[in-house]
Design an enzyme around this catalytic site. Structure first.
Site, PDB file in Angstrom:
ATOM      1  N   LYS A 128     -50.600  49.333 148.627  1.00  0.00           N
ATOM      2  CA  LYS A 128     -50.197  50.548 147.826  1.00  0.00           C
ATOM      3  C   LYS A 128     -51.115  50.894 146.725  1.00  0.00           C
ATOM      4  O   LYS A 128     -51.353  49.939 145.842  1.00  0.00           O
ATOM      5  CB  LYS A 128     -48.771  50.602 147.398  1.00  0.00           C
ATOM      6  CG  LYS A 128     -48.146  51.816 146.703  1.00  0.00           C
ATOM      7  CD  LYS A 128     -46.924  51.358 146.317  1.00  0.00           C
ATOM      8  CE  LYS A 128     -46.195  52.465 145.584  1.00  0.00           C
ATOM      9  NZ  LYS A 128     -44.924  52.240 145.196  1.00  0.00           N
ATOM     10  N   GLY A 137     -47.781  59.830 148.938  1.00  0.00           N
ATOM     11  CA  GLY A 137     -46.573  60.099 148.125  1.00  0.00           C
ATOM     12  C   GLY A 137     -46.966  60.724 146.736  1.00  0.00           C
ATOM     13  O   GLY A 137     -48.469  60.561 146.460  1.00  0.00           O
ATOM     14  N   ASP A 154     -33.808  54.281 143.208  1.00  0.00           N
ATOM     15  CA  ASP A 154     -34.616  55.158 144.089  1.00  0.00           C
ATOM     16  C   ASP A 154     -34.135  55.077 145.605  1.00  0.00           C
ATOM     17  O   ASP A 154     -35.112  55.323 146.383  1.00  0.00           O
ATOM     18  CB  ASP A 154     -35.986  55.424 143.687  1.00  0.00           C
ATOM     19  CG  ASP A 154     -36.618  56.951 144.517  1.00  0.00           C
ATOM     20  OD1 ASP A 154     -36.038  57.633 144.495  1.00  0.00           O
ATOM     21  OD2 ASP A 154     -37.859  56.633 144.605  1.00  0.00           O
TER      22      ASP A 154
END
Length: 358
Positions: A53, A33, A147
Site C-alpha cells: 500500500k 483509493g 471503516d
C-alpha cells in the site's frame, strides 16, 4: 504520487533493498483509493507475494496512524481473528509504504461480479461468523475499526477457501479511549446512529456496520431499516440537526424534523419519498421458502446488530450464542473455519502476542 508509482514499478528492487534487505519485483497494481495505490509484488528470495500500500504524500499522517493501529493488531493472531496480516513498512521520500499479505478480492468486487445477486443464508452465516470473530479480536485490544464496509472485507482465496474473509484497512482505526465524542467517521452509507448524532462512541459502532454489511449481502442492495427509537438522542451533539425540541402534555420531547423543516433548517433539499426496507420487508426477500426458520433467525440477529441504542446492541460474545449460529453451527467447512468456537473467540494470551515491524 505518479512519480513514486513509476519509481516502484521500474526500480522497486533498490527502493526495498535500502529498507529491508529484501528483493521484490512489482507485478501489477491492484487498485487505487483516496489515500493511495496498492501494488502486487513478489519477493525474489522466497517467491512470496505481498501487497504494498503506497500512501500519497499528503496522507503521511494517516499512514502513521495506520501503522500505529497495525502495531496494536500485531499483539493478537491476525489469522485467528480474521484480520489482514501486516508484514512490514518503509518510507520512500514523503511516502509511507505498508506491505500486507496478498488476498483475493473484496466483497464489493465479488458482489459486483455477480451483479449484486444476494448470497445464500449459509454463505452469509459463514461470513458473519468471521466478522464477529474480527470484532471480538479488536475488542480484546480496545481498537475500533471505524471503516467497515464491503470494500474493506476481503476474500482470502475464493477458489481454495470459499467465503473465508479478512478485515482490512486500519487507516481510520482508533483506540476506544481515544475517540472523541462528535468524531465524524465511517462511510456515510454505513454510519452508525451514534456517529450521526454526536453521541459517545466505542467499539459498538463497528457492530452496526457489520449488521448493515450482512443486510446488504442478504438483500443485494443498500437498506435503511425503519425500526428506530428516539430516547437515546437527547444528549447528542448533533441532535438539533435532525430533531426539534417541543412540548407535549407538559413534557419536553424531541421530534424528527419533517423533510420541509429539515430543508429550511439546513438549507438542503430532502427527498419526500425514500426507498428502504423494514425488517418485515426483509423477511420476504429470501427466495427459498423452505428456509423460513433460518430467515427469521437472521432477521432477529440483524435487529439486534442494527439496534439504534448502542447500549442495547448485541455484542460479539452474545452474537456467537445467537440461534442463527447455534441452530446450525458453521463449523469447519471447506477449510473456512478451522477452529472450534471457544478457541476462535478466546482472548489473546502471552503465547499469541508477537511483535512485527508494523
Amino acid at each position: 504520487m505518479e512519480a513514486v508509482v513509476g519509481v516502484i514499478r521500474d526500480n522497486f528492487k533498490k527502493l526495498w533493498d535500502r529498507q529491508s534487505n529484501l528483493e521484490d519485483i512489482v507485478e501489477k497494481f491492484l487498485g487505487e483509493g483516496t489515500f493511495g495505490k496498492v501494488a502486487k509484488c513478489r519477493e525474489v528470495a522466497t517467491n512470496q507475494e505481498v501487497a504494498i500500500k503506497i500512501l500519497k504524500s499528503k496522507y503521511k499522517d494517516a499512514g502513521r496512524d495506520e501503522i500505529q493501529a497495525l502495531t496494536e493488531v500485531s499483539k493478537i493472531d491476525a489469522d485467528q481473528y480474521c484480520l489482514v496480516k501486516c508484514i512490514d513498512w518503509f518510507r520512500y521520500k514523503s511516502h509511507i509504504c505498508i506491505a500486507f499479505e496478498i488476498l483475493d478480492k473484496s466483497l464489493d468486487d465479488f458482489m459486483s461480479d455477480r451483479d449484486d445477486r444476494p448470497l445464500d443464508l449459509h454463505e452469509i452465516r459463514t461470513i458473519a461468523w468471521q466478522l464477529l470473530i474480527a470484532l471480538q479480536g479488536l475488542k480484546n485490544i480496545n481498537l475500533v475499526h471505524g471503516d467497515i464496509k464491503l470494500d474493506n472485507i476481503m476474500l482470502v482465496n475464493q477458489v481454495s477457501e470459499p467465503f473465508r474473509v479478512k478485515l482490512i484497512d486500519f487507516g481510520l482505526a482508533q483506540k476506544t479511549s481515544h475517540i472523541q465524542t462528535g468524531s465524524r467517521m465511517q462511510n456515510l452509507l454505513f454510519r452508525a446512529p451514534e456517529v450521526m448524532l454526536g453521541l459517545p462512541l466505542d467499539e459498538r459502532l463497528d457492530m452496526w456496520t457489520v449488521g448493515y454489511v450482512l443486510a446488504m449481502l442478504y438483500a443485494g442492495i443498500y437498506i435503511h431499516p425503519q425500526d428506530s427509537e428516539y430516547n437515546i438522542i437527547r444528549q447528542g451533539l448533533f441532535t438539533h440537526k435532525f430533531f426539534t425540541q417541543t412540548e407535549e402534555n407538559s413534557k419536553v420531547v424531541w421530534k424528527l424534523d419533517t423533510p420541509e423543516q429539515h430543508s429550511k433548517k439546513r438549507g438542503e433539499r430532502v427527498e419526500e419519498h425514500l426507498d428502504y426496507f423494514s425488517f418485515d420487508d426483509l423477511r420476504d426477500v429470501y427466495y427459498d421458502m423452505t428456509k423460513r426458520d433460518e430467515v427469521e433467525q437472521f432477521i432477529d440477529l440483524l435487529k439486534r446488530m442494527l439496534e439504534v441504542d448502542p447500549n442495547k446492541r448485541i455484542s460479539p460474545s452474545e452474537a456467537f450464542e445467537h440461534p442463527f449460529f447455534t441452530m446450525k453451527s458453521p463449523n469447519k467447512t471447506n477449510g473456512v473455519l478451522a477452529t472450534e468456537t471457544n478457541q476462535m473467540v478466546a482472548a489473546p494470551t502471552n503465547a499469541t502476542q508477537k511483535r512485527i515491524k508494523c
